[in-house]
Design an enzyme around this catalytic site. Structure first.
Site, short mmCIF file in Angstrom:
data_model
loop_
_atom_site.label_atom_id
_atom_site.label_comp_id
_atom_site.label_asym_id
_atom_site.label_seq_id
_atom_site.Cartn_x
_atom_site.Cartn_y
_atom_site.Cartn_z
N LYS A 59 -22.90 -35.92 89.50
CA LYS A 59 -22.32 -35.04 90.52
C LYS A 59 -22.09 -33.63 89.98
CE LYS A 59 -18.87 -37.82 90.98
NZ LYS A 59 -17.65 -38.54 91.39
N THR B 182 -9.78 -30.20 98.02
CA THR B 182 -10.88 -31.11 97.67
C THR B 182 -10.39 -32.41 97.02
OG1 THR B 182 -11.13 -30.03 95.51
CG2 THR B 182 -12.48 -29.18 97.32
N GLY C 83 -9.65 -36.00 96.19
CA GLY C 83 -10.19 -37.28 96.63
C GLY C 83 -11.67 -37.28 96.94
N THR C 84 -12.37 -36.20 96.65
CA THR C 84 -13.80 -36.15 97.00
C THR C 84 -14.61 -37.19 96.24
OG1 THR C 84 -14.06 -34.34 95.40
CG2 THR C 84 -13.87 -33.74 97.72
N GLY C 85 -14.32 -37.39 94.95
CA GLY C 85 -15.07 -38.37 94.17
C GLY C 85 -14.84 -39.79 94.66
N CYS C 86 -13.58 -40.13 94.94
CA CYS C 86 -13.25 -41.44 95.48
C CYS C 86 -13.94 -41.65 96.82
CB CYS C 86 -11.74 -41.57 95.69
SG CYS C 86 -10.73 -41.29 94.23
#
Length: 263
Positions: A170, A203, A205-208
């Site tokens: 990512k 932003t 929590g974007t990875g979760c």
């Protein structure tokens, strides 16, 4: 199912995952690994659950409801990582998205070295897709990452080193042309995945959310690369409707169609 930590602020962890599952019209279940006290400004306390409690949650769900896809998030320590890995193998869970929560997108290490080693050697080799950010990809590949070409090389190296079926590096923490660009490698295809850039500080929590959306799409029977592309589109839309709440970094708008219709 999400196997991850609880975020009291509701922006990341199992709270974000369950919202994401609901949006995709799949029933979400959970195995909580740790309890965090956090808000939009940061984390003030983390308490790990016993590994046996994590195992009991997984088994209770699998034995009754069943699991068609799993994502892992914050596993926190070596004992929990080992226990989860054993469950994935013994229960034959075959659609596994591993968000290797080791380092934040700003470069802060979140788990100790023993846990990093366990993630790399035990859980990631079982993954259908592993989704490291820039700094996690550096650890897993042993390469410095400063450019899109570095991301490509790291994705290929992680694939070969870990045995994961596919790797998504990512680019949310990158600068310049690589910012927000993700790199996919599955042994055959090297793909660059891009969407429009969303200018927002909110932003959290974007990875979760991305990993949960991928797992939901896999559970719905979608091919892995399609699952990733659609998940990235979902996160981009949620970022457009991110919530400006709290005094720090707010979460993405998981139910953005409702937010749009109510405005």
């Amino acid at each position: 199912m999400t196997i991850a930590g609880s975020d009291s602020g509701g922006g990341a962890g199992i709270q974000a995952d369950l919202k994401t599952f609901a949006f995709h019209c799949v029933h979400g279940t959970s195995a909580i690994t740790c309890i965090t006290a956090q808000n939009t400004l940061g984390v003030t306390r983390v308490d790990a659950l016993p590994a046996a409690a994590v195992v009991a949650q997984i088994q209770a769900v699998v034995e009754d409801i069943g699991v068609q896809g799993v994502k892992t998030g914050m596993l926190l320590n070596r004992e929990i990582i080992t226990a989860v890995s054993q469950q994935v193998e013994s229960l034959s869970i075959d659609k596994l998205v591993v968000d290797p929560v080791m380092v934040s997108r700003t470069g802060a290490q979140l788990i100790d070295d023993a846990a990093v080693t366990s993630l790399r050697s035990q859980l990631i080799p079982l993954a259908t897709i592993v989704t490291p950010n820039r700094y996690e990809a550096q650890i897993l590949s042993g390469k410095e990452i400063h450019s899109l070409d570095d991301m490509k090389a790291a994705a290929e190296d992680i694939f070969r080193r870990t045995g994961a079926k596919a790797v998504l590096v990512k680019g949310g923490g990158m600068l310049g042309e690589a910012r927000g660009v993700d790199v996919w490698f599955d042994g055959d295809r090297l793909e660059i995945i891009t969407t429009i850039q969303v200018d927002t500080k909110n932003t959290h929590g974007t990875g979760c959310t991305l990993a949960a959306a991928i797992a939901a799409n896999l559970a719905l029977g979608k091919e892995p690369l399609i699952a990733v592309r659609q998940a990235k589109e979902y996160v981009t839309a949620a970022l457009k409707h991110a919530l400006n709440i709290g005094k720090g970094q707010g979460p993405v708008g998981h139910f953005f169609p409702l937010l749009t219709s109510s405005s």
